[in-house]
Design a protein around this motif. Structure first.
Motif, PDB file in Angstrom:
ATOM      1  N   CYS A  80       0.951  -1.241   0.072  1.00 55.13           N
ATOM      2  CA  CYS A  80       0.053   0.008   0.134  1.00 55.13           C
ATOM      3  C   CYS A  80       0.791   1.376   0.062  1.00 55.13           C
ATOM      4  O   CYS A  80       0.661   2.203  -0.776  1.00 55.13           O
ATOM      5  N   ARG A  81       1.976   1.201   0.726  1.00 55.31           N
ATOM      6  CA  ARG A  81       2.795   2.489   0.838  1.00 55.31           C
ATOM      7  C   ARG A  81       3.413   2.621  -0.343  1.00 55.31           C
ATOM      8  O   ARG A  81       3.925   3.610  -0.838  1.00 55.31           O
ATOM      9  N   ALA A  82       3.991   1.404  -0.858  1.00 54.34           N
ATOM     10  CA  ALA A  82       4.850   1.645  -2.085  1.00 54.34           C
ATOM     11  C   ALA A  82       4.221   2.164  -3.300  1.00 54.34           C
ATOM     12  O   ALA A  82       4.549   2.950  -4.159  1.00 54.34           O
ATOM     13  N   ALA A  83       2.666   1.870  -3.150  1.00 58.93           N
ATOM     14  CA  ALA A  83       2.033   2.082  -4.301  1.00 58.93           C
ATOM     15  C   ALA A  83       1.798   3.777  -4.489  1.00 58.93           C
ATOM     16  O   ALA A  83       1.108   4.236  -5.347  1.00 58.93           O
ATOM     17  N   CYS A  84       2.001   4.429  -3.396  1.00 55.28           N
ATOM     18  CA  CYS A  84       1.687   5.634  -3.118  1.00 55.28           C
ATOM     19  C   CYS A  84       3.082   6.467  -3.370  1.00 55.28           C
ATOM     20  O   CYS A  84       3.245   7.711  -3.265  1.00 55.28           O
ATOM     21  N   CYS A  86       5.052   7.158  -5.922  1.00 53.44           N
ATOM     22  CA  CYS A  86       5.077   7.874  -7.154  1.00 53.44           C
ATOM     23  C   CYS A  86       4.198   7.116  -8.483  1.00 53.44           C
ATOM     24  O   CYS A  86       3.295   6.029  -8.130  1.00 53.44           O
ATOM     25  N   LYS A  87       3.618   7.858  -9.365  1.00 52.22           N
ATOM     26  CA  LYS A  87       2.641   7.512 -10.448  1.00 52.22           C
ATOM     27  C   LYS A  87       3.089   6.072 -10.862  1.00 52.22           C
ATOM     28  O   LYS A  87       2.343   5.122 -11.253  1.00 52.22           O
ATOM     29  N   LYS A  88       4.413   5.972 -11.410  1.00 49.49           N
ATOM     30  CA  LYS A  88       5.078   4.749 -11.904  1.00 49.49           C
ATOM     31  C   LYS A  88       4.997   3.560 -10.990  1.00 49.49           C
ATOM     32  O   LYS A  88       4.478   2.653 -11.400  1.00 49.49           O
ATOM     33  N   TRP A  89       5.181   3.760  -9.758  1.00 51.27           N
ATOM     34  CA  TRP A  89       5.126   2.643  -8.876  1.00 51.27           C
ATOM     35  C   TRP A  89       3.689   2.355  -8.715  1.00 51.27           C
ATOM     36  O   TRP A  89       3.381   1.039  -8.730  1.00 51.27           O
ATOM     37  N   SER A  90       2.895   3.163  -8.619  1.00 42.92           N
ATOM     38  CA  SER A  90       1.275   2.865  -8.583  1.00 42.92           C
ATOM     39  C   SER A  90       0.882   1.884  -9.813  1.00 42.92           C
ATOM     40  O   SER A  90       0.056   1.087  -9.668  1.00 42.92           O
ATOM     41  N   ALA A  91       1.427   2.475 -11.114  1.00 43.99           N
ATOM     42  CA  ALA A  91       0.875   1.676 -12.211  1.00 43.99           C
ATOM     43  C   ALA A  91       1.603   0.215 -11.989  1.00 43.99           C
ATOM     44  O   ALA A  91       0.838  -0.738 -12.233  1.00 43.99           O
ATOM     45  N   ILE A  92       2.782   0.052 -11.771  1.00 41.55           N
ATOM     46  CA  ILE A  92       3.510  -1.052 -11.442  1.00 41.55           C
ATOM     47  C   ILE A  92       2.800  -2.286 -10.442  1.00 41.55           C
ATOM     48  O   ILE A  92       2.530  -3.346 -10.530  1.00 41.55           O
ATOM     49  N   ALA A  93       2.377  -1.390  -9.434  1.00 45.06           N
ATOM     50  CA  ALA A  93       1.663  -2.155  -8.270  1.00 45.06           C
ATOM     51  C   ALA A  93       0.356  -2.728  -8.707  1.00 45.06           C
ATOM     52  O   ALA A  93       0.069  -3.849  -8.610  1.00 45.06           O
ATOM     53  N   LYS A  94      -0.563  -2.117  -9.361  1.00 43.04           N
ATOM     54  CA  LYS A  94      -1.646  -2.125 -10.054  1.00 43.04           C
ATOM     55  C   LYS A  94      -1.708  -3.516 -11.095  1.00 43.04           C
ATOM     56  O   LYS A  94      -2.427  -4.404 -10.977  1.00 43.04           O
ATOM     57  N   ARG A  95      -0.771  -3.305 -11.934  1.00 45.08           N
ATOM     58  CA  ARG A  95      -0.586  -4.306 -13.050  1.00 45.08           C
ATOM     59  C   ARG A  95       0.079  -5.620 -12.582  1.00 45.08           C
ATOM     60  O   ARG A  95       0.123  -6.797 -13.003  1.00 45.08           O
ATOM     61  N   LEU A  96       1.408  -5.499 -11.698  1.00 46.96           N
ATOM     62  CA  LEU A  96       2.323  -6.672 -11.205  1.00 46.96           C
ATOM     63  C   LEU A  96       2.070  -7.030  -9.860  1.00 46.96           C
ATOM     64  O   LEU A  96       2.016  -8.408  -9.342  1.00 46.96           O
TER      65      LEU A  96
END
Length: 300
Positions: A80-84, A86-96
């Motif tokens: 949860c914290r990593a997804a916040c 930056c936007k790139k980390w958020s996209a990687i978290a949702k996809r992978l």
């Protein structure tokens, strides 16, 4: 053994994660995300962030991120914290990252859900996204009073360490005409509401390939409207009330042992299910022992 570059990237990745003690996690999913955004926004000064931009290139490597979170056993609070960050980390978290989390927690169920998506569109992307399935796995959405379910107080959502999903239990929530669908449902999470100590069981679930399910077809054919001012607590999509649709079978009441017929559940347009029921109040141990003694005396 990982190379020196990999070890450096791993260290930088952990440095970017604003980790606080996990012994006392926050009570709601939204509070974790809010705390993560506040902490990450204050984690590094702008000049320092610019100076380390080249060194951070390895952190954004998906293989490095997979190694990082695999070493934490896919800790959902860190995700949860990593997804916040930056936007790139958020996209990687949702996809992978959330995808790997789901497979690590319930490999058989997730493989079956993915198979339903592949039969429909050839993709392994779930309806609603991987992050919503992850939230459904470890977050109980709480409950509040509705038109068809009256309670004296609300109960907040909370994290759940472990959950058990069963498609055998899911069949009990499907009307006879829809028994060919596959629905995974959890055991009820018991909540004590207010000072009246009213017991409420909260459950949640997920359909396999909901876009092609008979349940969805029946809801559309009956022209059941979406509920007003009511959204899915997991994907924020519109929901249908199965009570309003008159599609709640008697087997659902029997399966949950719903007290006084007080039961309601919703299905969202992405195939997530959440609901609640009143549980039968049980006597305490003293009352039970008193009853057993009186029965023995009558038999004598």
């Amino acid at each position: 053994m990982p190379s020196e570059t990999t070890q450096t990237s791993l260290s930088l990745a952990f440095a970017f994660l604003p980790i606080r003690s996990l012994k006392h996690p926050t009570t709601t999913f939204e509070m974790v995300e809010l705390n993560a955004r506040q902490e990450t926004s204050m984690s590094l000064p702008r000049k320092q962030a610019r100076q380390t931009s080249k060194a951070d290139a390895g952190i954004l490597d998906e293989k490095i991120l997979l190694l990082v979170f695999k070493s934490t056993n896919w800790n959902p609070f860190l995700l949860c914290r990593a997804a916040c960050v930056c936007k790139k980390w958020s996209a990687i978290a949702k996809r992978l990252l959330w995808k790997e989390f789901c497979f690590s927690r319930a490999p058989k169920m997730v493989s079956d859900l993915v198979a339903g998506c592949r039969c429909k569109n050839g993709s392994d992307r779930l309806e609603g996204g991987w992050h919503t399935l992850a939230r459904l796995m470890f977050f109980c959405g709480g409950c509040q009073a509705t038109t068809n379910f009256r309670i004296k107080a609300t109960s907040p959502g909370h994290f759940i360490r472990t959950s058990r999903f069963s498609k055998t239990s899911g069949r009990s929530f499907l009307p006879p005409v829809c028994r060919g669908d596959t629905l995974y449902v959890t055991d009820p999470c018991e909540h004590v509401i207010g000072q009246s100590e009213e017991d409420v069981g909260i459950f949640r679930g997920m359909f396999k390939g909901f876009s092609s399910c008979r349940t969805r077809r029946c809801l559309l054919q009956r022209q059941v409207p979406l509920e007003q001012n009511k959204l899915c607590p997991y994907c924020r999509a519109g929901v249908w009330s199965m009570i309003a649709a008159r599609m709640v079978p008697n087997s659902a009441f029997r399966r949950l042992a719903a007290y006084d017929g007080n039961l309601e559940y919703f299905i969202c347009v992405n195939g997530h299910m959440h609901g609640k029921c009143s549980l039968l109040p049980l006597s305490d141990s003293d009352d039970c022992s008193h009853l057993s003694n009186s029965e023995d005396e009558e038999q004598e």
